[in-house]
Design a protein around this motif. Structure first.
Motif, PDB file in Angstrom:
ATOM      1  N   ALA A 618      24.629 -29.137 -35.845  1.00 45.79           N
ATOM      2  CA  ALA A 618      24.502 -27.688 -35.965  1.00 45.79           C
ATOM      3  C   ALA A 618      25.212 -27.012 -34.801  1.00 45.79           C
ATOM      4  CB  ALA A 618      23.030 -27.287 -35.998  1.00 45.79           C
ATOM      5  N   ASP A 619      25.591 -25.750 -34.992  1.00 44.96           N
ATOM      6  CA  ASP A 619      26.268 -25.032 -33.913  1.00 44.96           C
ATOM      7  C   ASP A 619      25.433 -25.025 -32.639  1.00 44.96           C
ATOM      8  OD1 ASP A 619      28.501 -24.456 -35.375  1.00 44.96           O
ATOM      9  OD2 ASP A 619      27.960 -22.379 -35.807  1.00 44.96           O
ATOM     10  N   ARG A 620      24.123 -24.940 -32.799  1.00 45.17           N
ATOM     11  CA  ARG A 620      23.236 -24.861 -31.630  1.00 45.17           C
ATOM     12  C   ARG A 620      22.276 -26.044 -31.628  1.00 45.17           C
ATOM     13  NH1 ARG A 620      22.267 -18.243 -31.695  1.00 45.17           N
ATOM     14  NH2 ARG A 620      24.275 -17.771 -30.669  1.00 45.17           N
ATOM     15  N   LEU A 621      22.182 -26.674 -30.472  1.00 45.24           N
ATOM     16  CA  LEU A 621      21.392 -27.888 -30.329  1.00 45.24           C
ATOM     17  C   LEU A 621      20.656 -27.829 -29.000  1.00 45.24           C
ATOM     18  CD1 LEU A 621      20.733 -30.880 -31.230  1.00 45.24           C
ATOM     19  CD2 LEU A 621      22.748 -31.547 -29.900  1.00 45.24           C
ATOM     20  N   LEU A 622      19.403 -28.218 -29.024  1.00 38.22           N
ATOM     21  CA  LEU A 622      18.577 -28.329 -27.816  1.00 38.22           C
ATOM     22  C   LEU A 622      18.235 -29.798 -27.637  1.00 38.22           C
ATOM     23  CD1 LEU A 622      17.190 -26.373 -25.738  1.00 38.22           C
ATOM     24  CD2 LEU A 622      15.126 -26.581 -27.141  1.00 38.22           C
ATOM     25  N   THR A 697      12.771 -23.269 -28.863  1.00 37.07           N
ATOM     26  CA  THR A 697      13.422 -21.965 -28.775  1.00 37.07           C
ATOM     27  C   THR A 697      14.159 -21.680 -30.073  1.00 37.07           C
ATOM     28  OG1 THR A 697      14.891 -20.547 -27.463  1.00 37.07           O
ATOM     29  CG2 THR A 697      15.587 -22.817 -27.765  1.00 37.07           C
ATOM     30  N   ASP A 698      14.035 -20.461 -30.562  1.00 37.30           N
ATOM     31  CA  ASP A 698      14.778 -19.997 -31.734  1.00 37.30           C
ATOM     32  C   ASP A 698      14.705 -20.969 -32.909  1.00 37.30           C
ATOM     33  OD1 ASP A 698      15.487 -17.770 -30.313  1.00 37.30           O
ATOM     34  OD2 ASP A 698      17.519 -18.443 -29.861  1.00 37.30           O
ATOM     35  N   GLY A 699      13.526 -21.556 -33.124  1.00 38.38           N
ATOM     36  CA  GLY A 699      13.348 -22.456 -34.234  1.00 38.38           C
ATOM     37  C   GLY A 699      13.864 -23.866 -34.007  1.00 38.38           C
ATOM     38  N   LEU A 700      14.413 -24.138 -32.833  1.00 36.50           N
ATOM     39  CA  LEU A 700      14.881 -25.476 -32.487  1.00 36.50           C
ATOM     40  C   LEU A 700      13.869 -26.149 -31.575  1.00 36.50           C
ATOM     41  CD1 LEU A 700      18.659 -24.810 -31.742  1.00 36.50           C
ATOM     42  CD2 LEU A 700      17.573 -25.417 -33.908  1.00 36.50           C
TER      43      LEU A 700
END
Length: 791
Positions: A618-622, A697-700
C-alpha cells in the motif's frame, strides 16, 4: 489490401496410426488430454504417466488452399514449439528450431496437405549438445541447448511436461504489390510534446510501384515516401497526457494507425496503442554503493514488484481473460511492477495490453535462466533473430520499461562452479554483455537494458553484491531464518521468497482421494524444490512447535510463515528507502497445483501471502523496526503517496492477556515519497514473551512481538462468530493472533476478501465472503484458524 485468413479449423494430430482432432493454437498434451489418450498430468502423480509424450515425434495436418486474387500468399506461424519441418504435399517449406519467434513461408499457388512434423525437443537439444559440447546448468534436463520455454523441462516449482505443437495462431496472408514487414515505433516525450517516430520496413512483390505511408496519432496525421524498402514517419502530438504506473497517475493510451499506400489505394495497415512517458534507470554511485532506481516521468519509484512465471505449463491455454484476471489480482494487491522471468516466454500481446491498461510496469527478461548457454551456431543466430523480433514486437507498450539479459547466469558463472567446468567454453556472456544490449540499442534506444539479475554492474564486484545493482536473496529460505532479511539493505531485491502449500480446495482437487499429510505421496510429488519439505519444517521450528501428524495445522502454519517471511523482508527494505529502491517477490503465480513460493496458487486461489502483499505494498505502511542497539525500536512511517502524511500514532505496550502496561501518542509527519522513523519511548518497549507493542494510526496497525511465537504464552483464543450473506464477523474476547478464514473450506468456490488479522480483546472484524451458498456459523467457525500457545 492485405487479407488474413486464420487457419484454426480442420487440424488433426497423428497418433499411433489414428487421426485425433487437434486445437490450433494448442499443444500435443492438450490434444491428447482432450481425446482421452492421457490422464490429466496435474492430478495425483500422473505427470510421470505422460513423460513419454515429450520423447515422441508428432505431426499436425490440415488441408491448405492458398489460392486468392492476390500476387502472393504467405503461410504465417506466430509460434511453433519447437523443432519442426513444415511441408505441403511432401514439399519442404522450411525447418524451425525456436519457440520464441514467428515464421513466414511463401505458399503462393500451393494447395494440398499441410503438415508440421515436430521432432522431440529432447532429440533436438541432445543433437545440439553433441555439436557444441556440455554446459553446466542448475537442472539435469537439456533446456540450455534449445530455444524453448526452459521451465517446460521442469523447475523447482514446475512439472516436467515437454511440449510440442502450434502454440500460437497460424494464418494465410494474401497481398499484392507490398506489405508492411516491420514497424519500430520510437515513442518519446520532448519539451512537452509526444513524439512518435515510426520506422517502417516493407516487403515488395515482383511488381515495382511507388509506395508511401500515412500515419495518425492523437488526431495528428503525417505522410512519408518509402525509399526502396524503408521509410520514417515522425509525428508530434501536442498536449499529450502522460502514462503513469498505477498509484502515480492515469494510463492514457493513444491509437496509432499506419497505412501503406501504393497503386492508388491502401495495401496494408498496422495498428497499435502507445503511451507517452519517459523511463530511465538511475545507477549512480553513492555512499551506499551503486543504486538501481527506476525513474518514470521524472518520479523516482520504490518498485513494488512480483515475479511472473508462465501461468500454465501449457501456455496456449492462457487466454486474454486469464491474463486480465491474474494481472488484475496483482494490481489489486498494490503491485506496480511485474518481472517476466527468464525461464519462461515472451508473453502474448494480451499480457502487455493488460499491463498497459492496469499501469503495471514490465521488467522483461530475455529467455535465459540458471544455465550456461552455448554461443555457437545454430543457437547464436536463433538468439539474435528472436531478440530482434521481440524487442520490436513489444516496443509499442508503455508498460515495458526494462530489458534484462538473463536470470542468475552471471551469478552462476561466478559462484556455482561453472567457470572451472567450462574451461574457456562459451556460456552466454557474449549474449548478455554484447549481442543483447546491441540489439536493444539498435532497435529500441528508448528502453533500459541491464545485463542480468542479479548483477552488480561490473566483474570487479561479486555479481550478487547487495550494495550494487540487483540482488537475489536466497540464503534466507535455503539456509537462514527470515529474520536475516533485516541484516542488510540491498539496493534492489529482484528475487526473494518463502514457500507454502496451495489452498486446501486446490489440494483436494489435485490429489483426489488422498489422505492429506505433509509427506503423503501426492504432496511430495507436488513439492518440486530440493529438500522443500525439510526447509518448510526448519522454517516453522524456528517460530512454532511443529504440528506432528496434524495436516490442517501444518497447512495453516506454513501459510502463516510464508506471509510473515515476506513481510519481514518488505517492511525492512521499504523502511530503508531510498537506499533500497524495490522488492520483487518470488513469485506471483503458479503454472499448476504445487507447494511453491507463489501468492496465488495454480487454481487461481489467493494464499494469505496475497492479502499480506496488499498491506505491504500500500502507499502507506506502518512498521516496527529495530535500528540497532543505539536507537532501538522505532516505528517506520512509510509514505509512498504523492501527498505528505501527518498524524498521530497511538502506542500501547500490552500483555498477551489483554492488559495495557503503558500507552502514549506521538505526532509524525512524512513527506511525499518519504520515510520517517518515530522513536518508541523506552518505557513502551515490550520485554520478554508476555508483552508486545501495538501502534495505530489512520486505520493502519503495526505489531511488534519481541519473542518467537513458540515462547509466547498465548491465551486460549476465545471469539464469537456470526454470519450473514456475504460476510463472516468475528468478535474477539481474548487476544486472537493471525486469525485466518480459509474460505475454500466452506466450499471450493468461496473466496474471502482478506487474509491474516490480529484482534485485541473486544475488537471485531467482518470478512467478506463470496461464492458461499449456505452461510452457517458452525461451518464458518470450522474454517477459522489462529495461533495458540505452543501451536
Amino acid at each position: 489490401m492485405l487479407e488474413a485468413t486464420p487457419l484454426t479449423e480442420g487440424w488433426v494430430l497423428r497418433h499411433e496410426g489414428k487421426l485425433l482432432p487437434a486445437a490450433v493454437p494448442g499443444c500435443v498434451h492438450t490434444d491428447l488430454l482432450a481425446a482421452g489418450v492421457i490422464p490429466d498430468p496435474f492430478l495425483g502423480r500422473d505427470e510421470a504417466e505422460v513423460a513419454w509424450v515429450g520423447r515422441r515425434e508428432w505431426t499436425y495436418e490440415t488441408e491448405l488452399r492458398a489460392g486468392s486474387g492476390h500476387e502472393q500468399t504467405d503461410l504465417v506461424f506466430d509460434g511453433l514449439d519447437t523443432a519442426a519441418e513444415v511441408m505441403v504435399d511432401g514439399r519442404l517449406l522450411g525447418r524451425t528450431r525456436n519457440m520464441h519467434r514467428s515464421y513466414r513461408f511463401d505458399v503462393t499457388g500451393m494447395s494440398g496437405l499441410l503438415s508440421v512434423r515436430f521432432v522431440s525437443a529432447y532429440a533436438e537439444a541432445e543433437a545440439v549438445r553433441g555439436r557444441v559440447g556440455e554446459r553446466p546448468a542448475a537442472y539435469a534436463e537439456p533446456y540450455q541447448y534449445i530455444r524453448k520455454m526452459a521451465c517446460s523441462f521442469g523447475w523447482d516449482w514446475g512439472p516436467t511436461l515437454v511440449t510440442a505443437g502450434i502454440w500460437r495462431p497460424v494464418r494465410l496472408e494474401h497481398w499484392s504489390t507490398a506489405r508492411i514487414a516491420r514497424v519500430r515505433p520510437l515513442v518519446t516525450v520532448e519539451d512537452g510534446l509526444g513524439v512518435v517516430e515510426l520506422h517502417v520496413e516493407v516487403e515488395r512483390s515482383r511488381v515495382e510501384a511507388p509506395l508511401a505511408v500515412e500515419a495518425t496519432v492523437g488526431g495528428v496525421r503525417a505522410h512519408a515516401d518509402i525509399d526502396g524498402s524503408a521509410g520514417v514517419v515522425r509525428i508530434q502530438v501536442p498536449d499529450v497526457r502522460l502514462w503513469w504506473p498505477r498509484g502515480y497517475g492515469e494510463q492514457p493510451l493513444y491509437d496509432v494507425e499506419l497505412t501503406l499506400l501504393g497503386g492508388g489505394g491502401a495495401l496494408d495497415v498496422w495498428r497499435r496503442r502507445v503511451g507517452f512517458r519517459t523511463a530511465r534507470l538511475d545507477t549512480s554511485a553513492d555512499a551506499h554503493g551503486t543504486g538501481f532506481t527506476l525513474v518514470v516521468n521524472g518520479e523516482r519509484l520504490f518498485a513494488r514488484g512480483v515475479n511472473w512465471i508462465p501461468d500454465d505449463v501449457f501456455p496456449s491455454r492462457v487466454t486474454r481473460e486469464r491474463y486480465r484476471e491474474r494481472l488484475g489480482q496483482a494490481a489489486d494487491a498494490n503491485v506496480d511492477l511485474v518481472r517476466v522471468w527468464g525461464g519462461g516466454i515472451y508473453e502474448s500481446e494480451d499480457f502487455y495490453d493488460a499491463c498497459d491498461e492496469l499501469g503495471l510496469l514490465v521488467w522483461q527478461d530475455f529467455p535465459f535462466a540458471c544455465a550456461a548457454y552455448p554461443e555457437e551456431q545454430p543457437l547464436r543466430g536463433e538468439v539474435e533473430a528472436e531478440a530482434r523480433e521481440n524487442v520490436v514486437r513489444l516496443m509499442p507498450h508503455p508498460s515495458l520499461v526494462l530489458w534484462n539479459g538473463n536470470n542468475e547466469n552471471l551469478w552462476g558463472f561466478r559462484d556455482w562452479g561453472w567457470e572451472e567446468r567450462l574451461a574457456g567454453d562459451s556460456w552466454g556472456e557474449g549474449y548478455y554483455l554484447g549481442l543483447l544490449p546491441r540489439v536493444v540499442a539498435e532497435s529500441d534506444p528508448t528502453r533500459v537494458y541491464t545485463a542480468g539479475s542479479p548483477w552488480s554492474g561490473s566483474w570487479e564486484r561479486h555479481p550478487n553484491d547487495p550494495a550494487h545493482g540487483t540482488h537475489h536473496s536466497w540464503e534466507v529460505w535455503n539456509r537462514a531464518d527470515y529474520a536475516d532479511y533485516r541484516l542488510e539493505v540491498p539496493r534492489f531485491v529482484a528475487e526473494f521468497g518463502w514457500q507454502a502449500p496451495p489452498a486446501y480446495a486446490t489440494l483436494r482437487r489435485a490429489l483426489p482421494g488422498e489422505e492429506l499429510a505433509a509427506d503423503s505421496p501426492g504432496m511430495l510429488h507436488h513439492q518440486k524444490a530440493d529438500d522443500g519439505n525439510g526447509k518448510l519444517r526448519r522454517g516453522l521450528e524456528r517460530h512454532f512447535a511443529f504440528p506432528e501428524g496434524d495436516f490442517d495445522r501444518w497447512h495453516y502454519l506454513t501459510q502463516v510463515n510464508q506471509a510473515r517471511a515476506v513481510a519481514a523482508g518488505i517492511e525492512h527494505w521499504r523502511s530503508n528507502w531510498p537506499v533500497c529502491a524495490g522488492t520483487v517477490v518470488w513469485q506471483l503465480n503458479d503454472c499448476w497445483p504445487v507447494t511453491s513460493w507463489a501468492a496465488v496458487d495454480g487454481d487461481g486461489r489467493a494464499k494469505p501471502l496475497y492479502h499480506e502483499l496488499r498491506r505491504l505494498y500500500a502507499d502507506r505502511l506502518l512498521t516496527a523496526q529495530v535500528r540497532g542497539r543505539e536507537r532501538g525500536l522505532v516505528l517506520a512511517v512509510v509514505n509512498q503517496a504523492a501527498e505528505a502524511w501527518a498524524g498521530v500514532v497511538r502506542l500501547r505496550r500490552m500483555s498477551v492477556d489483554g492488559g495495557v502496561i503503558g500507552e502514549a501518542e506521538v505526532d509524525f509527519r512524512a513527506g511525499r515519497r518519504a520515510v520517517v522513523d518515530v522513536e518508541v519511548p523506552p518505557e513502551l518497549t515490550p520485554v520478554g514473551p508476555k508483552e508486545f507493542l501495538v501502534a495505530d494510526t489512520d486505520g493502519l496497525r503495526a505489531l511488534y512481538f519481541p519473542s518467537p511465537d513458540r515462547e509466547i504464552p498465548y491465551p486460549r483464543p476465545e471469539f464469537d462468530v456470526s454470519v450473514a450473506p456475504g460476510a463472516v464477523t468475528v468478535t474477539a474476547r481474548t487476544l486472537v493472533r493471525d486469525l485466518l478464514l480459509q474460505a475454500d473450506r466452506l466450499g471450493p468456490d468461496a473466496r474471502a476478501d482478506r487474509g491474516l488479522v490480529t484482534l485485541l480483546p473486544g475488537e471485531r472484524v467482518t470478512i467478506g465472503v463470496s461464492g458461499w451458498e449456505t452461510p452457517d456459523p458452525g461451518t464458518a467457525r470450522s474454517a477459522l484458524y489462529c495461533l495458540e500457545s505452543g501451536r
